[in-house]
Design a protein around this motif. Structure first.
Motif, PDB file in Angstrom:
ATOM      1  N   GLU A 157       0.821  -1.212   0.000  1.00 42.03           N
ATOM      2  CA  GLU A 157       0.000   0.000   0.000  1.00 42.03           C
ATOM      3  C   GLU A 157       0.856   1.263   0.000  1.00 42.03           C
ATOM      4  O   GLU A 157       0.511   2.270  -0.618  1.00 42.03           O
ATOM      5  CB  GLU A 157      -0.940   0.000   1.206  1.00 42.03           C
ATOM      6  N   GLU A 158       2.000   1.213   0.695  1.00 43.53           N
ATOM      7  CA  GLU A 158       2.877   2.377   0.763  1.00 43.53           C
ATOM      8  C   GLU A 158       3.533   2.701  -0.590  1.00 43.53           C
ATOM      9  O   GLU A 158       4.053   3.793  -0.774  1.00 43.53           O
ATOM     10  CB  GLU A 158       3.970   2.143   1.812  1.00 43.53           C
ATOM     11  N   ILE A 159       3.519   1.758  -1.525  1.00 44.99           N
ATOM     12  CA  ILE A 159       4.042   2.056  -2.867  1.00 44.99           C
ATOM     13  C   ILE A 159       3.225   3.156  -3.519  1.00 44.99           C
ATOM     14  O   ILE A 159       3.748   3.980  -4.276  1.00 44.99           O
ATOM     15  CB  ILE A 159       4.050   0.776  -3.725  1.00 44.99           C
ATOM     16  N   ASP A 160       1.917   3.192  -3.215  1.00 53.81           N
ATOM     17  CA  ASP A 160       1.019   4.284  -3.620  1.00 53.81           C
ATOM     18  C   ASP A 160       1.017   4.519  -5.132  1.00 53.81           C
ATOM     19  O   ASP A 160       1.453   5.568  -5.615  1.00 53.81           O
ATOM     20  CB  ASP A 160       1.404   5.579  -2.896  1.00 53.81           C
ATOM     21  N   PRO A 161       0.510   3.541  -5.918  1.00 56.09           N
ATOM     22  CA  PRO A 161       0.372   3.783  -7.361  1.00 56.09           C
ATOM     23  C   PRO A 161      -0.577   4.953  -7.633  1.00 56.09           C
ATOM     24  O   PRO A 161      -1.497   5.213  -6.853  1.00 56.09           O
ATOM     25  CB  PRO A 161      -0.214   2.470  -7.875  1.00 56.09           C
ATOM     26  N   PHE A 162      -0.334   5.650  -8.731  1.00 56.49           N
ATOM     27  CA  PHE A 162      -1.106   6.815  -9.142  1.00 56.49           C
ATOM     28  C   PHE A 162      -0.900   7.999  -8.209  1.00 56.49           C
ATOM     29  O   PHE A 162      -1.576   9.017  -8.330  1.00 56.49           O
ATOM     30  CB  PHE A 162      -2.604   6.479  -9.237  1.00 56.49           C
TER      31      PHE A 162
END
Length: 549
Positions: A246-251
């Motif tokens: 979740e921390e990768i935060d695509p978009f």
């Protein structure tokens, strides 16, 4: 004899030393593993892709304007229940961002579980069945089975991750967005493989290894959900691979650094599993089933023995369904918010439901999915029976005064009771979740009880067919998974494919009465119960005549 032996197992290169010698024949085992997994892996990949495509199709038609997307973000996107299950909705443009939010974290965790189960199947399951010992007796390095299993699971994970990211490109995802989504799936799957490799070395049975690895992943999913649903608990995301995804935060940030944590878990898991594989005895482990007493008067009948052997498997299934149903029930009172700001969606649902509420339809739909899971329990039990027969334990039982008919009927009864129990606890779990979320108790309880009871005949059709396939021929037990997947795609998910009605009718779940929205119809229920009885009879007729073992 010497020439034949050389042809079957080429000699190890004696000039290679150290790690190279321990990895001898890894490539061969990778090819073997891919050949064994390609059918189940391809089906799993197709399911992931279809779910993502159907989600995209639904969202693109429901939330086309910026105003509708803002309403989604301020409504369900900010609801604690939806944040717990799906994560925070921080980006609503493009459509790919909505699809990533609606299906992303749940499917990411599901991919982790699938990768873990595949890893255990390639390692501890092979060792439990004695095939690893045969492989290691040839010109195979001690680390080759572990390394090959990791490679096979990683190939599957990368294939799913690549598919899930490329699907989003036509929906507006940029190259960096697609890479970030790929990193979410691939990194989490890799971490799951690392955890499963260690679990397979620690546990002494595939069941315990699967349960251990899956529990670690699902616990991480729950911790991530608590962080999203509760203010001030953001630090919980950093405790699990799902939270790191979740921390990768695509978009948004498209930050790939958290993926390195998951890759670190994979590398550490591979190293620990490799070290344990080289130092422990083949077949040994740290977590072993507790040995029973040398003698017991409580296991004097096949019914008592079957219940004792099946109980741990049933408990794990029931526990998973209870947990999931409580989460779904917790979301149910908030489902009405999906129609906020979307008059077209509201009109369509009113036309389909009449006076019923959207939360009622949500409960019916989710109990339908849980009914398919209850049918899968029967397949799992059939696989267990096949393993018992392959290990010659069924033959030992049948050398006693226990007849084949009694043996078969006992396990049919266990499968049926287990399936009914799962539907009951699914209904109870949804009622508890709905009640805790403020949705009331009496009405949700009545609706859940009716819906769950109506699903039981279809579940029994799947369960009895799975046991019958085993009874006809043990190798056919694997086809039970095809039956479950087909029942899901042609039943609860049939609307995705615009199939002819006669094709959808092949799934027993298509014929389940839509209570409490529609009045109960007894004809399909009686017909499905007769079909289940027919499967029991066919299986019994074959089992009492075929060779055992």
């Amino acid at each position: 004899m010497t020439a034949t032996r050389t042809a079957e197992a080429p000699d190890v290169d004696t000039t290679a030393g150290g790690l190279g010698r321990e990895l001898t024949r890894t490539a061969f085992l990778v090819r073997l593993g891919l050949r064994r997994e390609w059918i189940l892996g391809s089906i799993t990949l197709a399911i992931f892709v279809l779910i993502n495509i159907s989600t995209a199709s639904a969202l693109s038609g429901m939330y086309e304007t910026p105003e509708q997307r803002t309403e989604l973000q301020l409504g369900p996107g900010s609801n604690p229940a939806f944040r717990f299950l799906l994560g925070e909705l921080t980006h609503v443009e493009p459509t790919a961002a909505l699809v990533s939010w609606r299906a992303g974290l749940f499917l990411i965790a599901a991919l982790g579980v699938c990768a873990a189960v595949m890893t255990v199947r390639q390692t501890r399951k092979e060792e439990e069945l004695g095939r690893t010992e045969l492989v290691r007796a040839g010109a195979v390095g001690s680390l080759a089975p572990v390394a090959a299993a990791a490679c096979v699971a990683l190939i599957f994970t990368v294939a799913v991750a690549l598919s899930m990211s490329l699907i989003l490109v036509p929906m507006g995802a940029t190259a960096s967005n697609a890479v970030a989504v790929f990193a979410q799936y691939a990194a989490t799957g890799a971490a799951a493989v690392g955890v499963a490799l260690v679990a397979a070395q620690v546990a002494t049975t595939a069941h315990i290894a699967n349960l251990t690895a899956s529990s670690v992943l699902l616990l991480g999913y729950l911790l991530r959900g608590a962080a999203d649903a509760t203010d001030g608990w953001d630090w919980l995301r950093w405790l699990s691979p799902v939270g790191w995804a979740e921390e990768i935060d695509p978009f948004g940030a498209d930050n790939l650094l958290p993926a390195m944590l998951s890759l670190t878990v994979f590398v550490l898991g591979l190293c620990v599993a490799g070290w344990m594989a080289m130092t422990r005895d083949l077949g040994a482990g740290l977590i072993a089933p507790r040995p029973g007493p040398a003698a017991s008067s409580r296991l004097s009948t096949i019914e008592a023995l079957g219940a004792r052997l099946s109980l741990p498997l049933l408990v794990s299934w029931v526990g998973g369904i209870v947990l999931y149903s409580i989460v779904i029930g917790f979301m149910q009172p908030s489902v009405e918010e999906l129609a906020q700001g979307n008059e077209q969606f509201d009109q369509i649902m009113r036309a389909a439901l009449g006076d019923a509420t959207l939360s009622t339809l949500f409960g019916m739909t989710m109990l339908g999915f849980l009914a398919v899971a209850a049918g899968a329990w029967g397949v799992n039990l059939a696989e267990r029976l096949r393993a018992e027969e392959a290990a010659n334990r069924a033959e030992v039982v049948l050398t006693t005064p226990t007849s084949r008919t009694r043996y078969y009927v006992t396990y049919v009864g266990i499968a049926a009771v287990g399936a009914i129990t799962m539907m009951a606890v699914a209904a109870v779990g949804m009622v508890i979740g709905s009640g805790l979320a403020g949705g009331g108790w009496a009405t949700p309880a009545a609706n859940a009880a009716q819906t769950a009871a109506a699903q039981i005949p279809a579940v029994l059709v799947v369960v009895t067919l799975a046991i019958a396939l085993y009874a006809i021929r043990p190798a056919l037990a694997h086809l039970g998974w095809m039956v479950v997947i087909g029942s899901l795609l042609l039943g609860p998910l049939s609307g995705m494919f615009d199939l002819p009605q006669w094709v959808s009718d092949l799934s027993p779940f298509t014929h389940t009465p839509l209570v409490p929205v529609d009045p109960i119809q007894w004809t399909p229920i009686v017909v499905m119960l007769c079909v289940a009885a027919a499967f029991v009879t066919i299986g019994w007729a074959r089992f009492r005549r075929r060779q055992i073992g």
